[in-house]
Each structure stands twice: as structure tokens, then as C-alpha cells.
Enzyme design. Structure first.
Site, PDB file in Angstrom:
ATOM      1  N   ARG A 181       0.590  16.928  15.120  1.00 25.09           N
ATOM      2  CA  ARG A 181       1.483  16.880  13.284  1.00 25.09           C
ATOM      3  C   ARG A 181       1.283  17.074  12.071  1.00 25.09           C
ATOM      4  NH1 ARG A 181       4.522  11.977  13.867  1.00 25.09           N
ATOM      5  NH2 ARG A 181       5.606  12.550  11.681  1.00 25.09           N
ATOM      6  N   ASP A 216       9.758   7.296  24.399  1.00 30.26           N
ATOM      7  CA  ASP A 216       9.488   6.858  23.485  1.00 30.26           C
ATOM      8  C   ASP A 216       9.631   5.212  23.438  1.00 30.26           C
ATOM      9  OD1 ASP A 216       8.561   6.216  20.811  1.00 30.26           O
ATOM     10  OD2 ASP A 216      10.570   7.334  20.011  1.00 30.26           O
ATOM     11  N   CYS A 242       5.491  10.155  21.477  1.00 32.75           N
ATOM     12  CA  CYS A 242       5.049  10.305  20.476  1.00 32.75           C
ATOM     13  C   CYS A 242       4.128   8.497  19.426  1.00 32.75           C
ATOM     14  CB  CYS A 242       6.286  10.713  18.865  1.00 32.75           C
ATOM     15  SG  CYS A 242       7.614   9.278  18.735  1.00 32.75           S
ATOM     16  N   HIS A 276      14.148  12.945  13.547  1.00 32.68           N
ATOM     17  CA  HIS A 276      12.736  13.102  13.359  1.00 32.68           C
ATOM     18  C   HIS A 276      11.774  14.885  13.516  1.00 32.68           C
ATOM     19  CE1 HIS A 276       8.737  11.642  12.954  1.00 32.68           C
ATOM     20  NE2 HIS A 276       8.175  11.131  13.647  1.00 32.68           N
ATOM     21  N   ARG A 324      10.156   9.547   4.076  1.00 29.96           N
ATOM     22  CA  ARG A 324      10.634   8.397   5.420  1.00 29.96           C
ATOM     23  C   ARG A 324      11.497   7.384   5.775  1.00 29.96           C
ATOM     24  NH1 ARG A 324       7.500   8.058  10.669  1.00 29.96           N
ATOM     25  NH2 ARG A 324       7.607   6.373  11.346  1.00 29.96           N
ATOM     26  N   GLN A 365       7.669  15.598  14.035  1.00 26.82           N
ATOM     27  CA  GLN A 365       7.187  14.849  15.742  1.00 26.82           C
ATOM     28  C   GLN A 365       8.239  16.290  16.429  1.00 26.82           C
ATOM     29  OE1 GLN A 365       5.482  12.430  16.662  1.00 26.82           O
ATOM     30  NE2 GLN A 365       5.026  14.297  18.508  1.00 26.82           N
TER      31      GLN A 365
END
Length: 308
Positions: free
Chosen positions: A294, A225, A266, A134, A107, A137
């Protein structure tokens, strides 16, 4: 060996295989305790390196727990532990780690770090997030939608707010899974042009709409988001709030979507900013299923990467 770097760089059949495998593993767990090991232990004897240049809650915990449930072990490393690219090169770090571990999840900020890690590693590398995309996700998001409403192909997904890295991966998924995508946000924060082009070339209808209420007409799924990053300055935060306030997901906006439309985020969320608590805790919201998935989606990704 399969790297999982981006949704648009992965074969659609493989993506579908991962979604199906995630659902199968989730159902097989039944009502067992959340931390309990799975009956199948495909990662037994395997070591997974989890590298975090950016802080994380869901990514760290879900990859850690998922690895352990499947019988593997994890080694969690921060950017300061490795000093990626500041001392030893990323390429040399990748070569060394490959001698110790079976799988690398990273990450990071710059996608070139991810790309170089994958180029020089001799074990699979998974994109846990970059500033551009991402993908893990969005695999969980597709899984969540299909759990609740069936196939996502042909559905209308609306993104409200900032056309950020999560938005870019949603556009990649639109092309790979065959759904339509509408972006509702200010022109200063439009989504990545290459991601838009990819989805359109794959046959998805992609619309850019400045009026949030017009955008969500007929929506099957509404997604948003956070408006700001922890790294944004105070003046930047204020500018973003001013630009994005018309795109807040609230009850009035959700009322313009289909009656059975779902809402996703998310997380972490800033309640009463990009979304109201009324929506987050309301009947359209599936954010907690989304967060749980996830775990299951990433277990399927790890198995696919290792050919298990």
C-alpha cells in the site's frame, strides 16, 4: 492534473506506469529503515491533506509515511474537523483546501462526496476508499501478485465472500489488467453489476459461482475480506455470518486452487471467520507484503497525480 478516483476511470497505460514506478521505488529503498526518507524527494515543499470520514489504519499510515518519505508534509483531517456537507458545502471545502494544499486524499462513505471534491478542487484528488470502491488497495494487490508470480494478465482471481467495494475495484482491475475473475458468494451479496459489466466488456471472463470449491478450481489468487462492518447491527452480523460461512477461506478450500496459488486479504481480518489463521499464516499467504505495498503503490499514485 490527474485525479485518481477509480481504476476503471484511469488509462490502463497510466495504471501500468504506476505499478512499475511503485516497484522501482520499493527496490530503491533496499534495506534502509522503514521510516527513512527516500533518496529522491519529489514531494519536497508539498503539502498533502488526508481526509478521513471513515476510520483507518493502513490508509492513514501508508499515505502519511509515503508522503514524508518523499519529502512532503501531511495534514490529517477527520470528517468532524471539516463537517463535510453539513455546514460548508463539499464544493466550497474543495475550493478552500485547494488554496492551501497540493494534493487531497479522501476516505469517505458516499462516492458523490469524492466526485464533488474532485469536480471543484483545483489540485489532484485521490480516492482512499468509498462505500463503492477501493482502488488504492487493488493497485497494491496487483503489485504484490506480480512481485511473486509475474504478470497478472491471463490469471484467474477468485473472490470469496461479500461482493463489496474492494471486490468492485478488483473487477475494474480485471478489465484494465486483463485477468479473469470469479466471484464465489451468496446471491444476496453479489458484486456491483456495473463493475461486472465493465470487466466483461473489457474482455475479461467473469463468473458467478455459488459453490466455493468449484470456484477456486485452477485459481492463481484467492482473495477475501471481512464479512461485517463496524457499522453493522448485531442482527445483520448474524445474518451475514450464516450466509457467508460456506465461503470461509480455509486450508481445504486453498487445496482446491493451484498448488502455487496466493492468498490475499486487505485487512483488518477477523481470524477464524472469513479466513482461518492456518491460511493467513500459511505458505500461500502474502498479506504482509500486500499491506506493505500500500505504501509503495500510493507513493506512485501521488507522483502520477502530481506529474512527478
Amino acid at each position: 492534473m490527474n485525479h485518481f478516483l477509480d481504476i476503471h476511470g484511469t488509462d490502463p497505460a497510466a495504471l501500468r506506469q504506476m505499478i512499475e514506478a511503485a516497484g522501482t521505488m520499493k527496490r530503491a529503498r533496499g534495506g534502509r529503515p522503514k521510516g527513512a526518507a527516500d533518496d529522491s524527494q519529489p514531494l519536497e515543499g508539498r503539502m498533502v491533506a488526508l481526509i478521513f470520514e471513515k476510520p483507518s489504519t493502513r490508509t492513514r499510515v501508508s499515505f502519511d509515511v509515503g508522503t514524508r518519505q518523499m519529502g512532503g508534509q501531511t495534514m490529517v483531517l477527520s470528517g468532524s474537523d471539516l463537517q463535510l456537507g453539513h455546514g460548508e458545502t463539499i464544493a466550497d471545502t474543495a475550493r478552500v483546501l485547494s488554496r492551501y494544499v497540493d494534493l487531497i486524499m479522501i476516505r469517505t462513505f458516499d462516492e458523490t462526496v469524492l466526485a464533488e471534491m474532485a469536480e471543484y478542487a483545483s489540485v489532484p484528488v485521490i480516492n482512499g476508499l468509498t462505500d463503492r470502491t477501493h482502488p488504492c488497495q487493488i493497485m497494491a494487490d496487483v503489485m504484490t501478485y506480480e512481485e511473486h508470480r509475474g504478470p497478472i494478465a491471463g490469471r484467474k482471481v477468485v473472490w470469496a465472500g461479500d461482493g463489496n467495494n474492494v471486490c468492485a475495484s478488483f473487477l475494474h482491475a480485471a478489465g484494465q489488467f486483463g485477468f479473469d475473475f470469479t466471484f464465489a458468494g451468496p446471491p444476496q451479496l453479489d458484486p456491483d453489476a456495473e463493475a461486472v459489466g465493465f470487466a466483461r466488456k473489457a474482455g475479461s471472463r467473469v463468473a458467478i459461482e455459488r459453490d466455493a470449491r468449484a470456484a477456486v478450481q485452477g485459481a492463481d489468487l484467492v482473495v477475501t475480506d471481512t464479512w461485517v462492518s463496524m457499522h453493522d447491527s448485531q442482527s445483520s452480523k448474524e445474518r451475514r455470518h450464516n450466509m457467508l460461512r460456506p465461503y470461509q477461506v480455509n486450508a481445504a478450500l486453498m487445496a482446491e486452487a493451484k498448488p502455487d496459488a496466493l492468498f490475499m486479504h486487505c485487512l483488518p481480518a477477523h481470524r477464524e471467520e472469513e479466513v482461518t489463521s492456518e491460511v493467513m499464516d500459511g505458505p500461500h499467504s502474502v498479506i504482509w507484503d500486500e499491506a506493505e505495498n500500500r505504501l509503495h503503490a500510493q507513493k506512485a499514485i501521488m507522483r502520477w497525480c502530481l506529474g512527478l
